[in-house]
Design an enzyme around this catalytic site. Structure first.
Site, PDB file in Angstrom:
ATOM      1  N   CYS A   1     -16.053  -4.078  37.882  1.00 55.91           N
ATOM      2  CA  CYS A   1     -16.371  -2.940  37.018  1.00 55.91           C
ATOM      3  C   CYS A   1     -15.047  -2.308  36.578  1.00 55.91           C
ATOM      4  O   CYS A   1     -14.248  -1.895  37.422  1.00 55.91           O
ATOM      5  CB  CYS A   1     -17.212  -1.965  37.838  1.00 55.91           C
ATOM      6  SG  CYS A   1     -17.526  -0.412  37.028  1.00 55.91           S
TER       7      CYS A   1
ATOM      8  N   CYS B   1     -21.897  13.458  35.298  1.00 54.74           N
ATOM      9  CA  CYS B   1     -20.855  12.463  35.574  1.00 54.74           C
ATOM     10  C   CYS B   1     -19.555  13.121  36.014  1.00 54.74           C
ATOM     11  O   CYS B   1     -19.040  14.018  35.355  1.00 54.74           O
ATOM     12  CB  CYS B   1     -20.623  11.616  34.330  1.00 54.74           C
ATOM     13  SG  CYS B   1     -19.248  10.468  34.491  1.00 54.74           S
TER      14      CYS B   1
ATOM     15  N   GLU C   1     -15.708   5.940  27.975  1.00 57.93           N
ATOM     16  CA  GLU C   1     -16.735   5.410  27.078  1.00 57.93           C
ATOM     17  C   GLU C   1     -16.101   4.258  26.285  1.00 57.93           C
ATOM     18  O   GLU C   1     -15.278   4.489  25.388  1.00 57.93           O
ATOM     19  CB  GLU C   1     -17.227   6.534  26.147  1.00 57.93           C
ATOM     20  CG  GLU C   1     -18.065   6.096  24.972  1.00 57.93           C
ATOM     21  CD  GLU C   1     -19.216   5.160  25.327  1.00 57.93           C
ATOM     22  OE1 GLU C   1     -19.997   5.472  26.237  1.00 57.93           O
ATOM     23  OE2 GLU C   1     -19.328   4.098  24.691  1.00 57.93           O
TER      24      GLU C   1
ATOM     25  N   CYS D   1     -12.955  11.011  29.960  1.00 50.93           N
ATOM     26  CA  CYS D   1     -13.959  10.655  28.951  1.00 50.93           C
ATOM     27  C   CYS D   1     -14.256  11.871  28.097  1.00 50.93           C
ATOM     28  O   CYS D   1     -14.297  12.985  28.592  1.00 50.93           O
ATOM     29  CB  CYS D   1     -15.236  10.178  29.646  1.00 50.93           C
ATOM     30  SG  CYS D   1     -16.482   9.559  28.504  1.00 50.93           S
TER      31      CYS D   1
ATOM     32  N   LEU E   1     -29.410   5.100  28.735  1.00 48.00           N
ATOM     33  CA  LEU E   1     -30.442   5.885  28.042  1.00 48.00           C
ATOM     34  C   LEU E   1     -30.734   7.185  28.799  1.00 48.00           C
ATOM     35  O   LEU E   1     -30.655   8.279  28.256  1.00 48.00           O
ATOM     36  CB  LEU E   1     -31.703   5.037  27.893  1.00 48.00           C
ATOM     37  CG  LEU E   1     -32.749   5.580  26.942  1.00 48.00           C
ATOM     38  CD1 LEU E   1     -32.228   5.618  25.505  1.00 48.00           C
ATOM     39  CD2 LEU E   1     -34.035   4.761  27.002  1.00 48.00           C
TER      40      LEU E   1
ATOM     41  N   GLU F   1      -9.913   3.944  37.966  1.00 45.00           N
ATOM     42  CA  GLU F   1     -10.556   3.167  39.033  1.00 45.00           C
ATOM     43  C   GLU F   1     -11.133   1.847  38.531  1.00 45.00           C
ATOM     44  O   GLU F   1     -11.521   1.747  37.371  1.00 45.00           O
ATOM     45  CB  GLU F   1     -11.766   3.939  39.566  1.00 45.00           C
ATOM     46  CG  GLU F   1     -11.442   5.236  40.193  1.00 45.00           C
ATOM     47  CD  GLU F   1     -12.720   5.981  40.552  1.00 45.00           C
ATOM     48  OE1 GLU F   1     -12.590   7.141  40.919  1.00 45.00           O
ATOM     49  OE2 GLU F   1     -13.826   5.418  40.457  1.00 45.00           O
TER      50      GLU F   1
ATOM     51  N   CYS G   1     -18.813   6.353  39.476  1.00 47.40           N
ATOM     52  CA  CYS G   1     -17.511   6.322  38.824  1.00 47.40           C
ATOM     53  C   CYS G   1     -16.848   7.696  38.831  1.00 47.40           C
ATOM     54  O   CYS G   1     -17.497   8.711  38.693  1.00 47.40           O
ATOM     55  CB  CYS G   1     -17.627   5.780  37.402  1.00 47.40           C
ATOM     56  SG  CYS G   1     -18.508   6.824  36.253  1.00 47.40           S
TER      57      CYS G   1
ATOM     58  N   CYS H   1     -20.834  13.955  29.880  1.00 48.84           N
ATOM     59  CA  CYS H   1     -22.186  13.967  30.450  1.00 48.84           C
ATOM     60  C   CYS H   1     -22.247  14.936  31.639  1.00 48.84           C
ATOM     61  O   CYS H   1     -21.322  14.974  32.458  1.00 48.84           O
ATOM     62  CB  CYS H   1     -22.581  12.562  30.899  1.00 48.84           C
ATOM     63  SG  CYS H   1     -22.566  11.379  29.543  1.00 48.84           S
TER      64      CYS H   1
ATOM     65  N   SER I   1     -21.088  -1.212  28.607  1.00 42.27           N
ATOM     66  CA  SER I   1     -22.059  -0.141  28.820  1.00 42.27           C
ATOM     67  C   SER I   1     -21.663   1.057  27.966  1.00 42.27           C
ATOM     68  O   SER I   1     -20.508   1.479  27.960  1.00 42.27           O
ATOM     69  CB  SER I   1     -22.042   0.255  30.303  1.00 42.27           C
ATOM     70  OG  SER I   1     -22.862   1.375  30.519  1.00 42.27           O
TER      71      SER I   1
END
Ligand code: SAH
Ligand code: SF4
Length: 358
Positions: free
Chosen positions: A114, A128, A172, A121, A227, A88, A345, A125, A203
């Site tokens: 973006c 996510c 990432e 990934c 963070l 995307e 995302c 996380c 990022s």
């Protein structure tokens, strides 16, 4: 084996491959000023050269397969890659056109794109959606560049109009550092898209050693650190690789990162109801960022079907922000652009899968 595309290379690299050299400048013109998507469009390039090139290189490695337009001007794109995988990108309108009393345009609208850097990934996380599908592969530099070319083409955005890039899509970026740094350089090409480092923000979920490596490359880009938590226990729950890259190691890496003296390092803080939305966390955050030229961006957790966490309350976001501001930190709350489409995302890709399954 995936076929490379013309967008995988800097001008110099293409000049080493394509003779005579001056053709490369013309090809760059077609790619980055006219957004050509096929060799057919390249009118001033001889047919035999195009036939040779076609055997080895794609022009555009992406195909738009889905597009969602939000009321606020945000457009989310789903691309198919040459191996059928999907990623995307998002077109974000940051500021509207401004006209004076006589109807003259005084300030052009501002846009940010973006981009994704990987299919899936590895970081995993817990909040996510991209992480849920696991990791498939890295994107090539050309596949990163082509996202911007496609979005500019689709929105009739002239090549000489300014645009910002944030590497905040799927994946990432620092886990794909070779292709990322190549893309950063190709974006900067003066005869290409000409997007300087200052207009590019990487990022990262915080791979400390890679933050150092990116810094050493001295590409002039900004960094944003995801963070999300102020103590290692919660951060490890949210971002498992925090175990090997704890908060302290990230802060130290940020302090070593070369930043423009007029700029700040952005810290993204995903706010999750009853997890990290309390003032005790805000207090720790102030302490943690002491001595860093930082800017905090508070992000609403964006729920999706099956997610474990909840969206925070407006009052808690505002209290958190006020605490930071009152203690000398710059802090904004990210407005949830494209909330009526599939904002966070990974969500458009997921929706496309669901629709295909029905
Ligand atoms: N991997 C990089 C860049 C891509 S993620 C990183 O983690 O920084 C980009 C941003 O989207 C991150 O700040 C991430 O925290 C945020 N994000 C991921 N899932 C989200 C969700 N469900 N709601 C809101 N933001 C989310
Ligand atoms: Fe990967 Fe970023 Fe999603 Fe974490 S938030 S899983 S690092 S894309």
């Amino acid at each position: 084996m995936l076929k490379p595309s013309l967008m995988d290379f800097t001008q110099k690299e293409l000049e080493d491959r394509i003779k005579p050299k001056f053709r490369v400048k013309q090809i760059f013109d077609w790619l980055y000023h006219n957004y050509a998507s096929s060799y057919d469009e390249m009118k001033n390039i001889p047919k035999n050269l195009k036939e040779e090139l076609e055997k080895e290189y794609l022009v555009d490695p992406l195909k738009i397969i889905k597009k969602e337009i939000s009321n606020d001007g945000t457009i989310k794109y789903l691309f198919e890659l040459q191996d059928g995988k999907t990623v995307e990108s998002v077109w974000l309108k940051m500021k509207d056109d401004i006209y004076d009393d006589t109807g003259n345009l005084t300030q052009e609208a501002k846009y940010t794109i973006c981009v994704s850097t990987q299919v899936g990934c590895k970081v995993g996380c817990s909040f996510c959606l991209t992480a849920k599908g696991g990791f498939t592969r890295d994107l090539s530099a050309g596949e990163i560049i082509a996202q911007v070319v496609n979005l500019k083409r689709d929105n009739n955005h002239k090549h000489n109009r300014k645009i910002n890039i944030v590497y905040m899509g799927m994946g990432e970026p620092l886990d794909n550092l070779d292709n990322l740094s190549q893309a950063i350089k190709i974006f900067q090409e003066p005869n290409g898209l000409c997007i300087g480092g200052k207009r590019q923000t990487v990022s990262t979920s915080g791979l400390s050693s890679k933050i150092d490596k990116l810094g050493e490359m001295d590409l002039g880009v900004h960094i944003a650190i995801s963070l999300h938590a102020v103590d290692d226990e919660l951060r490890t729950e949210l971002i498992p690789m925090n175990k090997a890259n704890n908060i302290n190691s990230i802060i130290e890496a940020v302090k070593r990162f070369p930043i423009d003296t007029r700029k700040r390092v952005m810290f993204e803080y995903l706010v999750i109801k009853d997890k990290n939305d309390d003032l005790a966390s805000a207090k720790k955050l102030v302490k943690l960022l002491h001595g860093i030229k930082a800017k905090v961006n508070l992000i609403y957790f964006n729920p999706y079907p099956g997610s474990d966490y909840k969206r925070p309350e407006l009052k808690d976001m505002v209290n958190f922000q006020e605490y930071l501001v009152n203690h000398g930190l710059l802090c904004t709350i990210r407005d949830s652009k494209g909330i009526d489409i599939s904002a966070a995302c990974g969500q458009l890709k997921e929706k496309d899968k669901e629709e295909k399954e029905i």
